[in-house]
Scaffold this motif. Structure first.
Motif, PDB file in Angstrom:
ATOM      1  N   GLU A   1       0.886  -1.153  -0.014  1.00 44.04           N
ATOM      2  CA  GLU A   1      -0.076   0.207  -0.054  1.00 44.04           C
ATOM      3  C   GLU A   1       1.015   1.185   0.074  1.00 44.04           C
ATOM      4  O   GLU A   1       2.048   1.255  -0.516  1.00 44.04           O
ATOM      5  CB  GLU A   1      -1.046  -0.054   1.178  1.00 44.04           C
ATOM      6  CG  GLU A   1      -2.034  -1.202   1.018  1.00 44.04           C
ATOM      7  CD  GLU A   1      -2.944  -1.420   2.389  1.00 44.04           C
ATOM      8  OE1 GLU A   1      -2.793  -0.177   3.030  1.00 44.04           O
ATOM      9  OE2 GLU A   1      -3.524  -2.211   2.612  1.00 44.04           O
ATOM     10  N   GLU A   2       0.417   2.121   0.791  1.00 45.36           N
ATOM     11  CA  GLU A   2       1.163   3.645   0.108  1.00 45.36           C
ATOM     12  C   GLU A   2       2.303   3.584   1.090  1.00 45.36           C
ATOM     13  O   GLU A   2       3.328   4.014   0.825  1.00 45.36           O
ATOM     14  CB  GLU A   2       0.208   4.731   0.728  1.00 45.36           C
ATOM     15  CG  GLU A   2       0.887   6.341   0.492  1.00 45.36           C
ATOM     16  CD  GLU A   2      -0.123   7.319   0.757  1.00 45.36           C
ATOM     17  OE1 GLU A   2      -0.017   8.313  -0.119  1.00 45.36           O
ATOM     18  OE2 GLU A   2      -0.900   7.274   1.448  1.00 45.36           O
ATOM     19  N   THR A   3       2.187   3.021   2.408  1.00 43.75           N
ATOM     20  CA  THR A   3       3.409   3.097   3.404  1.00 43.75           C
ATOM     21  C   THR A   3       4.182   1.638   3.610  1.00 43.75           C
ATOM     22  O   THR A   3       3.368   0.656   3.619  1.00 43.75           O
ATOM     23  CB  THR A   3       2.934   3.759   4.575  1.00 43.75           C
ATOM     24  OG1 THR A   3       1.871   2.823   5.227  1.00 43.75           O
ATOM     25  CG2 THR A   3       2.338   5.108   4.362  1.00 43.75           C
ATOM     26  N   PRO A   4       5.297   1.732   3.934  1.00 41.80           N
ATOM     27  CA  PRO A   4       5.849   0.091   4.034  1.00 41.80           C
ATOM     28  C   PRO A   4       5.359  -0.527   5.313  1.00 41.80           C
ATOM     29  O   PRO A   4       5.599  -2.018   5.118  1.00 41.80           O
ATOM     30  CB  PRO A   4       7.523   0.688   4.142  1.00 41.80           C
ATOM     31  CG  PRO A   4       7.604   2.003   3.827  1.00 41.80           C
ATOM     32  CD  PRO A   4       6.180   2.497   4.061  1.00 41.80           C
ATOM     33  N   ASP A   5       5.110   0.061   6.178  1.00 39.69           N
ATOM     34  CA  ASP A   5       4.495  -1.008   7.266  1.00 39.69           C
ATOM     35  C   ASP A   5       3.462  -1.843   6.766  1.00 39.69           C
ATOM     36  O   ASP A   5       3.272  -2.761   7.638  1.00 39.69           O
ATOM     37  CB  ASP A   5       4.201  -0.039   8.613  1.00 39.69           C
ATOM     38  CG  ASP A   5       3.104   1.126   8.055  1.00 39.69           C
ATOM     39  OD1 ASP A   5       3.200   2.007   7.309  1.00 39.69           O
ATOM     40  OD2 ASP A   5       1.826   1.097   8.445  1.00 39.69           O
ATOM     41  N   LYS A   6       2.751  -1.762   5.846  1.00 39.92           N
ATOM     42  CA  LYS A   6       1.837  -2.522   5.351  1.00 39.92           C
ATOM     43  C   LYS A   6       2.390  -3.598   4.493  1.00 39.92           C
ATOM     44  O   LYS A   6       1.787  -4.765   4.167  1.00 39.92           O
ATOM     45  CB  LYS A   6       0.560  -1.934   4.648  1.00 39.92           C
ATOM     46  CG  LYS A   6      -0.067  -0.600   5.095  1.00 39.92           C
ATOM     47  CD  LYS A   6      -1.005  -0.883   6.345  1.00 39.92           C
ATOM     48  CE  LYS A   6      -1.286   0.105   6.764  1.00 39.92           C
ATOM     49  NZ  LYS A   6      -2.238  -0.092   8.095  1.00 39.92           N
ATOM     50  N   GLY A   7       3.749  -3.864   4.343  1.00 42.57           N
ATOM     51  CA  GLY A   7       4.459  -4.796   3.808  1.00 42.57           C
ATOM     52  C   GLY A   7       4.843  -4.488   2.462  1.00 42.57           C
ATOM     53  O   GLY A   7       4.666  -3.337   1.934  1.00 42.57           O
ATOM     54  N   ILE A   8       5.811  -5.384   1.965  1.00 46.28           N
ATOM     55  CA  ILE A   8       6.455  -4.991   0.530  1.00 46.28           C
ATOM     56  C   ILE A   8       6.504  -6.304  -0.126  1.00 46.28           C
ATOM     57  O   ILE A   8       6.271  -7.007   0.310  1.00 46.28           O
ATOM     58  CB  ILE A   8       7.809  -4.625   0.902  1.00 46.28           C
ATOM     59  CG1 ILE A   8       8.819  -5.435   1.619  1.00 46.28           C
ATOM     60  CG2 ILE A   8       7.961  -2.996   1.381  1.00 46.28           C
ATOM     61  CD1 ILE A   8      10.130  -5.121   1.670  1.00 46.28           C
ATOM     62  N   ILE A   9       6.503  -5.931  -1.599  1.00 47.53           N
ATOM     63  CA  ILE A   9       6.653  -7.334  -2.501  1.00 47.53           C
ATOM     64  C   ILE A   9       7.981  -6.985  -3.369  1.00 47.53           C
ATOM     65  O   ILE A   9       8.489  -6.123  -3.572  1.00 47.53           O
ATOM     66  CB  ILE A   9       5.339  -6.864  -3.468  1.00 47.53           C
ATOM     67  CG1 ILE A   9       4.087  -6.818  -2.916  1.00 47.53           C
ATOM     68  CG2 ILE A   9       5.300  -8.016  -4.707  1.00 47.53           C
ATOM     69  CD1 ILE A   9       2.788  -6.305  -3.797  1.00 47.53           C
TER      70      ILE A   9
END
Length: 585
Positions: free
Chosen positions: A258-266
């Motif tokens: 999502e917009e910010t990294p705390d939601k995870g990265i791909i």
């Protein structure tokens, strides 16, 4: 902020040879916020070449701005022949800088790195089994176009180059379509030197966080299994641990869910248009270091230096293992039957990785008055975040015995030659029965992308049919090192196929048509003689009310089922020879 003198002291681990020039770089001579110009970099490497017999700077080909592309070789036994180096079983590490000249850390860090390795006897020993190949500045046109403003989100240096090259192409989207002379010359370098490991130094865009360095490694699902196991199980962990010890803890590139990294990265699925996506086609392990754009420039240079240092140490340590794994991968690519073409993220597989971030918060914008994002550097945090890095193939294809390519498609033939693809030519006109694709559906972007209107979501129908080929047409057997490159460029469903890059668009336009009032009588006659065709027409009318109300559509349906309709419309011209037959070669 570190001074340039302090930074130089941190980077250098040994005293320079007394009989050699100090070779201070423009970066070191500045205030820590300046990067070498193209001319300064080339002049500096010329001085390095003159000072050390172990260094040779070679001009290769040309670029879109008319300047030659240089390759600098650092070989401690003074052997600068790629074939000889391979016979000695040495590893080749290719470092590329300035593909985006507004992201210039690699330009300055690499200059200091090669000098320091030559001047430090302890580190120099690591080059006994590793040859460094350096492209000082890849995007020369962009490097000459210096300014202080186009990297809006970046903290220094004071001046830098521009992302677009002399043709305003993003060269990190050009490795397959090869529109630029830069890419043409890169292919010559890459195929001649066949690097075992490749690094392409960059600066990131995006979120704010504490890390100075992020890293893209070749997407492991796309890599040969043996190389992938080594990459994920040994090489990448070594680099991460080394950078942690060097006070630059890394994290994967911030490709956020999502917009910010705390939601995870791909994980970044780099297709062959990108540097490391292209190099993976030849079983080369690739890396794209991405320093964080908001960190001071001298910190970004230092982090790039340290990562390259760790890379050399790792390749030196694992030289034999890397060499054996690559050789196995090449042999397996020769024998491989099925090749995946497209991929999708597997969201059921997720890892937890440590991340040093800043709290993402919102406040009213002073521009719009609406809510805006900001990262609060007074609220740092350390926690685990989700990392999605498993992809599964969605389309795969069985490789043919050979592709047969009509010589008319010279733009494609030229690109195969640049990649040193082994090709033969028919010695006389010949009818060959083989598999031929018909393009049944595709999507096309509505805006230009890097000079092309890119196709995607291609659907094909396969027909086995006799086709006429001519003396001089090309036969490309799939028994060579370039197998994967060939499959991913010549299979139209592949994401970066030559079809998707518009090199075969001529087949998509019908050339002959009919006048309704003339064809009416012929169509009626065909329907009388072919009851099965009449049945298909009636079924289509029942299923499609709009079709049933259109006389032209019904005439066109009949037309397409008669010999009057040109069989070459949407026929993909590259034939797939599925059985080995004797051809007049």
């Amino acid at each position: 902020m570190l001074t340039s003198l302090l930074l130089a002291a941190l980077l250098s681990t040994g005293a320079p040879d007394k009989d050699k020039p100090t070779l201070k770089t423009p970066f070191e001579q500045g205030n820590g916020n300046q990067t070498a110009t193209y001319d300064e970099a080339i002049k500096w490497y010329q001085q390095l070449d003159a000072a050390y017999d172990e260094v040779k700077m070679m001009p290769y080909g040309t670029t879109d701005v008319g300047r030659p592309l240089h390759l600098v070789i650092v070989s401690t036994d003074k052997d600068f022949d790629p074939a000889s180096i391979k016979q000695k079983d040495k590893r080749v590490l290719l470092i590329q800088n300035g593909i985006h000249p507004g992201e210039p850390e690699g330009i300055d860090a690499t200059m200091m790195l090669v000098r320091d390795y030559l001047q430090d006897k302890k580190r120099r020993k690591q080059l006994d089994n590793v040859v460094l190949a350096v492209i000082p500045v890849y995007n020369i046109g962009g490097a000459l176009n210096r300014n202080s403003h186009t990297r809006t989100n970046q903290n220094g240096p004071e001046e830098y180059g521009f992302r677009g090259n002399a043709r305003n192409l993003d060269l990190n989207r050009d490795f397959i379509k090869t529109d630029s002379r830069n890419a043409q010359t890169f292919h010559e370098i890459f195929r001649e030197w066949d690097p075992d490991v490749f690094m392409d130094n960059h600066t990131s865009n995006g979120a704010d966080y504490q890390h100075v360095m992020t890293l893209i490694a070749t997407q492991h699902n796309k890599l040969n299994p043996g190389l992938a196991k080594y990459l994920n199980g040994k090489m990448v962990p070594t680099l991460y641990e080394g950078m942690k010890q060097d006070k630059f803890p890394m994290v994967p590139y911030m490709n956020t869910v999502e917009e910010t990294p705390d939601k995870g990265i791909i994980g970044f699925m780099e297709s062959p248009r990108y540097a490391t996506g292209y190099t993976a086609l030849y079983n080369t392990i690739g890396f794209v270091p991405e320093t964080h754009m908001l960190k001071p420039f001298n910190q970004r240079v230092q982090a790039t230096y340290k990562l390259m240092e760790n890379m050399i140490e790792t390749v030196h340590r694992d030289a034999d293992e890397i060499g054996k794994l690559r050789q196995q991968a090449k042999q397996q690519t020769l024998a491989q039957k099925q090749f995946p073409l497209n991929w999708q993220l597997d969201t059921t597989k997720v890892a937890q990785i440590p991340f040093l971030g800043y709290e993402a918060k919102y406040k009213p914008s002073e521009v719009s008055g609406l809510e805006r994002l900001y990262y609060d550097r007074k609220s740092p945090y350390s926690k685990k975040i989700n990392y999605y890095d498993e992809f599964t193939p969605t389309v795969a294809v069985e490789k043919p015995v050979a592709y047969i390519i009509p010589q008319a498609w010279r733009e494609v033939i030229d690109r195969l030659k640049l990649n040193k693809v082994q090709m033969q030519q028919l010695q006389r006109d010949t009818t060959i029965t083989l598999d031929t694709y018909y393009i049944t559906d595709y999507k096309t972007g509505q805006r230009p992308y890097e000079g092309h209107y890119l196709h995607s979501d291609v659907k094909v129908e396969t027909k086995r049919m006799p086709r006429q080929f001519y003396k001089g047409d090309y036969v490309v057997y799939l028994n060579q090192e370039a197998n994967r490159f060939l499959v991913e460029t010549l299979e139209p469903q592949a994401v970066d196929s030559y079809f998707n890059w518009n090199f075969f668009d001529g087949i998509l336009m019908q050339k002959e048509y009919f006048s309704s009032y003339v064809f009416e009588d012929l169509a009626a006659d065909y329907l009388k003689k072919d009851p099965e065709l009449r049945k298909k027409l009636e079924e289509r009318k029942k299923q499609d009310p709009a079709f049933a109300k259109s006389a032209r559509a019904q005439l066109d349906f009949v037309y397409r089922n008669t010999p009057h309709y040109e069989y070459t419309h949407q026929m993909y011209p590259v034939g797939r020879l599925m059985q080995d037959v004797k051809l007049p070669l």
